[in-house]
Design a protein around this motif. Sequence first.
Motif, mmCIF file in Angstrom:
data_model
loop_
_atom_site.group_PDB
_atom_site.id
_atom_site.type_symbol
_atom_site.label_atom_id
_atom_site.label_comp_id
_atom_site.label_asym_id
_atom_site.label_seq_id
_atom_site.Cartn_x
_atom_site.Cartn_y
_atom_site.Cartn_z
ATOM 1 N N VAL A 1 5.129 1.179 -16.110
ATOM 2 C CA VAL A 1 3.878 1.417 -16.848
ATOM 3 C C VAL A 1 3.987 2.717 -17.645
ATOM 4 N N ARG A 2 4.579 3.723 -17.039
ATOM 5 C CA ARG A 2 4.753 5.005 -17.739
ATOM 6 C C ARG A 2 5.545 4.815 -19.040
ATOM 7 N N ALA A 3 6.556 3.956 -18.980
ATOM 8 C CA ALA A 3 7.374 3.720 -20.169
ATOM 9 C C ALA A 3 6.639 2.867 -21.205
ATOM 10 N N ALA A 4 5.617 2.126 -20.759
ATOM 11 C CA ALA A 4 4.994 1.146 -21.658
ATOM 12 C C ALA A 4 3.658 1.606 -22.246
ATOM 13 N N ILE A 5 3.013 2.608 -21.652
ATOM 14 C CA ILE A 5 1.725 3.040 -22.201
ATOM 15 C C ILE A 5 1.747 4.537 -22.549
ATOM 16 N N LYS A 6 0.778 4.935 -23.364
ATOM 17 C CA LYS A 6 0.775 6.331 -23.822
ATOM 18 C C LYS A 6 0.014 7.263 -22.883
ATOM 19 N N GLU A 7 -0.908 6.704 -22.090
ATOM 20 C CA GLU A 7 -1.781 7.545 -21.251
ATOM 21 C C GLU A 7 -1.064 7.997 -19.987
ATOM 22 N N HIS A 8 -0.195 8.992 -20.118
ATOM 23 C CA HIS A 8 0.586 9.417 -18.956
ATOM 24 C C HIS A 8 -0.232 10.180 -17.928
ATOM 25 N N ASP A 9 -1.397 10.722 -18.356
ATOM 26 C CA ASP A 9 -2.233 11.448 -17.386
ATOM 27 C C ASP A 9 -2.679 10.530 -16.249
ATOM 28 N N LEU A 10 -2.910 9.258 -16.563
ATOM 29 C CA LEU A 10 -3.271 8.268 -15.528
ATOM 30 C C LEU A 10 -2.191 8.181 -14.456
ATOM 31 N N LEU A 11 -0.946 8.136 -14.911
ATOM 32 C CA LEU A 11 0.194 8.030 -13.990
ATOM 33 C C LEU A 11 0.396 9.329 -13.228
ATOM 34 N N ASP A 12 0.233 10.454 -13.925
ATOM 35 C CA ASP A 12 0.398 11.757 -13.264
ATOM 36 C C ASP A 12 -0.619 11.885 -12.122
ATOM 37 N N GLU A 13 -1.874 11.546 -12.421
ATOM 38 C CA GLU A 13 -2.920 11.658 -11.398
ATOM 39 C C GLU A 13 -2.641 10.716 -10.225
ATOM 40 N N ALA A 14 -2.210 9.507 -10.540
ATOM 41 C CA ALA A 14 -1.928 8.540 -9.475
ATOM 42 C C ALA A 14 -0.833 9.071 -8.556
ATOM 43 N N GLU A 15 0.188 9.705 -9.142
ATOM 44 C CA GLU A 15 1.287 10.218 -8.314
ATOM 45 C C GLU A 15 0.838 11.390 -7.448
ATOM 46 N N VAL A 16 -0.033 12.230 -7.995
ATOM 47 C CA VAL A 16 -0.585 13.342 -7.199
ATOM 48 C C VAL A 16 -1.413 12.776 -6.043
ATOM 49 N N GLU A 17 -2.196 11.740 -6.334
ATOM 50 C CA GLU A 17 -3.014 11.116 -5.286
ATOM 51 C C GLU A 17 -2.136 10.500 -4.192
ATOM 52 N N HIS A 18 -1.039 9.874 -4.599
ATOM 53 C CA HIS A 18 -0.123 9.326 -3.598
ATOM 54 C C HIS A 18 0.386 10.424 -2.659
ATOM 55 N N ALA A 19 0.653 11.605 -3.213
ATOM 56 C CA ALA A 19 1.159 12.701 -2.377
ATOM 57 C C ALA A 19 0.122 13.094 -1.324
ATOM 58 N N SER A 20 -1.167 13.146 -1.716
ATOM 59 C CA SER A 20 -2.226 13.469 -0.746
ATOM 60 C C SER A 20 -2.344 12.379 0.309
ATOM 61 N N VAL A 21 -2.236 11.141 -0.139
ATOM 62 C CA VAL A 21 -2.315 10.001 0.782
ATOM 63 C C VAL A 21 -1.184 10.086 1.820
ATOM 64 N N LYS A 22 0.022 10.390 1.350
ATOM 65 C CA LYS A 22 1.169 10.454 2.270
ATOM 66 C C LYS A 22 1.008 11.576 3.277
ATOM 67 N N ASP A 23 0.427 12.677 2.828
ATOM 68 C CA ASP A 23 0.195 13.791 3.730
ATOM 69 C C ASP A 23 -0.750 13.367 4.865
ATOM 70 N N LEU A 24 -1.820 12.669 4.512
ATOM 71 C CA LEU A 24 -2.765 12.201 5.545
ATOM 72 C C LEU A 24 -2.119 11.165 6.460
ATOM 73 N N ILE A 25 -1.307 10.289 5.883
ATOM 74 C CA ILE A 25 -0.609 9.281 6.693
ATOM 75 C C ILE A 25 0.273 9.980 7.733
ATOM 76 N N THR A 26 0.984 11.016 7.308
ATOM 77 C CA THR A 26 1.836 11.760 8.232
ATOM 78 C C THR A 26 1.004 12.365 9.362
ATOM 79 N N GLN A 27 -0.168 12.911 9.008
ATOM 80 C CA GLN A 27 -1.051 13.492 10.036
ATOM 81 C C GLN A 27 -1.535 12.424 11.023
ATOM 82 N N ILE A 28 -1.892 11.256 10.496
ATOM 83 C CA ILE A 28 -2.399 10.181 11.363
ATOM 84 C C ILE A 28 -1.290 9.675 12.281
ATOM 85 N N GLN A 29 -0.107 9.475 11.693
ATOM 86 C CA GLN A 29 1.007 8.962 12.500
ATOM 87 C C GLN A 29 1.442 9.975 13.563
ATOM 88 N N GLY A 30 1.204 11.265 13.302
ATOM 89 C CA GLY A 30 1.647 12.297 14.243
ATOM 90 C C GLY A 30 0.582 12.680 15.263
#
Length: 161
Positions: free
Chosen positions: A68-97
């Motif tokens: 999608v990043r290669a196909a559309i111009k709105e890269h801020d959408l992708l940047d935000e989604a990736e930042v959100e994934h990082a927060s999600v993974k952090d919480l997942i690690t806390q829950i699993q631990g």
Amino acid sequence: MSTRSPPDACTLLDSDHRNVKKLFNQYDEISGSKAKSSMQTRRELAEQICLELTVHAQVEEEIFYPAVRAAIKEHDLLDEAEVEHASVKDLITQIQGASEVDDMFDAKVKVLGEYIDHHVKEERNEMFPKARASKLDLIAMREELQVRKEQLMTELEGANA
Ligand SMILES: [Fe+2]
Ligand SMILES: [Fe+2]
């Protein structure tokens, strides 16, 4: 989306979203109970949620987002989604631990659900329509996502067994 369009990559990703939402709802119904059986069920539901989300996030990051990043111009959408994934993974690690299924555990699962609701809304309402309006072959990508999901699910289930 027209009901006549064939299922594509976004359909598959959104069915993951709905599936995990059901698990969050099941968790929410028994959240806060002090019964031992409830704690066991909450632990299992939380583990299932974390597994499903880990696989989902990984196939998005490996396959869907870069395309999608290669196909559309709105890269801020992708940047935000990736930042959100990082927060999600952090919480997942806390829950699993977490050693106890207590009020803090419930709070972590609840906040994870809220993050996911927000994130899914942006994918569903902004990213998917833009991906569908692009030249990407999302029907072929659906197959690719499905294959990778199955591989990861097997790997991660094996690792947790
Ligand atoms: Fe997603
Ligand atoms: Fe995502």
